[in-house]
Each structure stands twice: as C-alpha cells, then as structure tokens.
Design a protein around this motif. Structure first.
Motif, PDB file in Angstrom:
ATOM      1  N   ASP A  96       0.876  -1.345  -0.172  1.00 55.72           N
ATOM      2  CA  ASP A  96      -0.080  -0.089  -0.010  1.00 55.72           C
ATOM      3  C   ASP A  96       0.827   1.298  -0.044  1.00 55.72           C
ATOM      4  O   ASP A  96       0.365   2.528   0.610  1.00 55.72           O
ATOM      5  N   ALA A  97       1.913   1.162  -0.381  1.00 53.80           N
ATOM      6  CA  ALA A  97       2.921   2.263  -0.556  1.00 53.80           C
ATOM      7  C   ALA A  97       2.448   3.458  -1.199  1.00 53.80           C
ATOM      8  O   ALA A  97       1.779   2.819  -2.579  1.00 53.80           O
ATOM      9  N   GLU A  98       2.371   4.656  -1.078  1.00 55.06           N
ATOM     10  CA  GLU A  98       1.744   5.856  -1.734  1.00 55.06           C
ATOM     11  C   GLU A  98       2.767   6.108  -2.946  1.00 55.06           C
ATOM     12  O   GLU A  98       2.377   7.071  -3.632  1.00 55.06           O
ATOM     13  N   VAL A  99       3.910   5.451  -3.329  1.00 49.12           N
ATOM     14  CA  VAL A  99       4.677   5.719  -4.470  1.00 49.12           C
ATOM     15  C   VAL A  99       4.702   4.467  -5.453  1.00 49.12           C
ATOM     16  O   VAL A  99       4.512   3.347  -4.876  1.00 49.12           O
ATOM     17  N   PRO A 100       5.083   4.575  -6.551  1.00 52.71           N
ATOM     18  CA  PRO A 100       5.189   3.507  -7.387  1.00 52.71           C
ATOM     19  C   PRO A 100       6.062   2.571  -7.118  1.00 52.71           C
ATOM     20  O   PRO A 100       7.331   2.791  -6.450  1.00 52.71           O
ATOM     21  N   PRO A 101       5.969   1.232  -7.254  1.00 52.34           N
ATOM     22  CA  PRO A 101       6.936   0.235  -6.869  1.00 52.34           C
ATOM     23  C   PRO A 101       8.431   0.270  -7.645  1.00 52.34           C
ATOM     24  O   PRO A 101       8.260   0.914  -8.686  1.00 52.34           O
ATOM     25  N   VAL A 102       9.533  -0.073  -7.038  1.00 50.74           N
ATOM     26  CA  VAL A 102      10.739   0.077  -7.752  1.00 50.74           C
ATOM     27  C   VAL A 102      10.874  -1.459  -8.217  1.00 50.74           C
ATOM     28  O   VAL A 102      10.928  -2.246  -7.551  1.00 50.74           O
ATOM     29  N   VAL A 103      11.133  -1.497  -9.401  1.00 45.31           N
ATOM     30  CA  VAL A 103      11.344  -2.766 -10.069  1.00 45.31           C
ATOM     31  C   VAL A 103      13.080  -2.496 -10.450  1.00 45.31           C
ATOM     32  O   VAL A 103      13.519  -1.851 -11.359  1.00 45.31           O
ATOM     33  N   LEU A 104      13.854  -3.840  -9.876  1.00 43.36           N
ATOM     34  CA  LEU A 104      15.190  -3.905 -10.045  1.00 43.36           C
ATOM     35  C   LEU A 104      15.407  -4.701 -11.180  1.00 43.36           C
ATOM     36  O   LEU A 104      14.936  -6.014 -11.221  1.00 43.36           O
ATOM     37  N   LEU A 105      16.442  -4.530 -12.188  1.00 44.45           N
ATOM     38  CA  LEU A 105      16.755  -5.325 -13.627  1.00 44.45           C
ATOM     39  C   LEU A 105      18.171  -5.529 -13.212  1.00 44.45           C
ATOM     40  O   LEU A 105      18.883  -4.683 -13.475  1.00 44.45           O
ATOM     41  N   HIS A 106      18.524  -6.877 -13.286  1.00 48.52           N
ATOM     42  CA  HIS A 106      20.060  -7.129 -13.289  1.00 48.52           C
ATOM     43  C   HIS A 106      20.704  -7.299 -14.699  1.00 48.52           C
ATOM     44  O   HIS A 106      19.953  -7.140 -15.469  1.00 48.52           O
ATOM     45  N   GLY A 107      21.922  -7.364 -14.598  1.00 48.28           N
ATOM     46  CA  GLY A 107      22.351  -7.580 -15.697  1.00 48.28           C
ATOM     47  C   GLY A 107      22.575  -8.836 -16.595  1.00 48.28           C
ATOM     48  O   GLY A 107      22.032  -9.526 -15.976  1.00 48.28           O
ATOM     49  N   MET A 108      23.480  -8.825 -17.666  1.00 53.38           N
ATOM     50  CA  MET A 108      23.456 -10.217 -18.366  1.00 53.38           C
ATOM     51  C   MET A 108      24.002 -11.232 -17.710  1.00 53.38           C
ATOM     52  O   MET A 108      23.473 -12.369 -17.933  1.00 53.38           O
TER      53      MET A 108
END
Length: 268
Positions: A23-35
């Motif tokens: 229920d955070a009031e900010v957009p979720p953080v999506v973490l994308l790892h490298g190759m």
C-alpha cells in the motif's frame, strides 16, 4: 532458485522477489539485473529500499530461457512489460544495472507514461567495452577470470564461485549462444539519439573506475537526458550495488525520498 535471503515467488513464467508494503503511496521500484547477474545482485538494495517503506520487485531476467530467435534486448524489455502487466502495476521506478539499464531504457522509450523515474548504473545503450563474450575460450579458466575481474575495481569480488558460474555458462552451448545474441543485440540497439525524448527524473549512479561502460558514457547519458543527475562512486567498477552497496542504496533512497517529497509520483 537464485541465492537470495528473500522469498522467490513464481507466477506463470515469472520468478521474482516482492518485498515492502503493497500500500505504499509511491510506485514500486523494479530492479533489473545485468546479463551475467541474478537476483542476488540486489540483496542489499531490496533490504534497504523495502525497510524504508518502498515496494521493491526484482524479476529474474530470462537471458538464457527465451527461444533463440527471440533472444534480444527488445525481447527482454517485452518480458519486463509482461511481468509488470501480470502484476497489475501502473507506474514503476525502473532501476537497472548494465543490461538491466538498457532494458529499462527501451521500456521507457516505448512506455514513457508508465515510468515514474529511472535509476541507471553502468547501463549499456550508448556503447560498452566487450567482456569477450563472443570469443571466450572454453575451459580456459584464467581467461574467464580476467574477464570477470573486469567487472570490478577490486578483483576480490571475482570469487571462485563467480568464475565457476561463468565457466559453466561458456561450456553450455545453448546458454553461450544466447549470451552472444544478447551481447550483439546490446551493440545494435543503441538509444543515444533517443535519450532526449525521455523526460522522467533519472538518477545515474556510476563507478568512477568502470571499464565496461566508462565514465564518459555516464556523462553522455547525463548530457543527453533532460532530467538526469549523475553521481560517481570512487574505487568502483561496473556493478556499484555489489561493490559499494551502502553508497548505491543511499543515493537511490535520497533520490526516491526527494521525488516523493516533491510529489512527483502520482498516487497509485
């Protein structure tokens, strides 16, 4: 399953970590790892951001799992889009290292209205020095060790375990072929001329000693993106979140907190 202290969830074709308040009031953080990365690259970042009250998601990027004809950076960006849609997320903060940054950029170019902000670290997309993925000699451990050490300022981070993982990859023909295809795709899918069209707040966190995407790459990202801010970390290579996690996390949290305070994030 990746080596991470967090619960790794499975939903359809997606394998991911999901931590922090829903229920955070900010957009979720999506973490994308490298190759050559995995979810474990983000362990301290997931902990730091979720403890501060941000929802954090980290999907496994299927570098080795897509059909060979669909193995490219745009295909991986489509995978991330499918992941975000499947979890019914609206806006997100895309955070990517190396190939993960490149994926985030292609995603943002296609779906700018759905990206609240970007955090990029050692991102490909302009140019990068090769790790030799197209010429790695099978079973040549020292050659692979040298290429692995290039990722870091401190070669101690190129552990025996990491070298073993690289050795396994280059001796597995299907995985090695996909690695080569992704590396070639990253070279082809440059975004240099399109960066000026990305208006979202962008934080660039770069290793001062990155030899794969050198400091001039970071400076070009900063100069071409209209709302980008650059921070260098000294004595740091291509993966700041691994080599200097405290500094990486603090810079990221400061960026997120400032955006939240300025109410730049739309309410969910």
């Amino acid at each position: 399953m990746p080596d991470t202290p967090f619960t790794v969830r499975e939903l359809d074709a997606f394998e991911y970590v999901d931590e922090g308040p829903r229920d955070a009031e900010v957009p979720p953080v999506v973490l994308l790892h490298g190759m050559l990365g995995d979810l474990s690259n983000w362990t301290t970042t997931i902990e730091a951001l979720s403890n501060r009250g941000y929802r954090v998601l980290a999907p496994t990027i299927p570098v080795y799992d897509l059909p060979l004809g669909e193995t490219s950076v745009p295909d991986l960006a489509d995978f991330v889009r499918s992941f975000i849609e499947r979890l019914e997320l609206e806006q997100t903060v895309l955070t990517g290292n190396s190939l993960g940054g490149h994926i985030a950029l292609l995603y943002a170019l296609k779906y700018a209205e759905d990206v609240a902000a970007l955090v990029l670290s050692g991102s490909s997309g302009i140019y990068e020095a090769t790790l030799g993925t197209t010429t790695m000699r099978r079973q040549d451990r020292e050659f692979i060790r040298e290429r692995t050490e290039m990722t870091f300022y401190d070669p101690a981070h190129a552990t025996e375990e990491l070298v073993d993982e690289m050795l396994d990859i280059v001796n597995d023909r299907p995985r090695a072929l996909r690695l080569i295809k992704i590396a070639r795709s990253a070279d082809e899918e440059t975004v240099t001329e399109q960066l000026g069209t990305l208006p979202m707040p962008t934080l660039l966190i770069w290793g001062r000693d990155d030899v794969i995407t050198p400091p001039d790459v970071a400076e070009e990202f900063r100069d071409r993106m209209p709302n980008a801010h650059l921070h260098f970390i000294d004595e740091c290579g291509h993966a700041p979140m691994i080599e200097h996690p405290d500094q990486f996390n603090e810079l990221t949290l400061q960026f997120l907190d400032e955006l939240s305070e300025r109410q730049n994030f739309p309410q969910s």
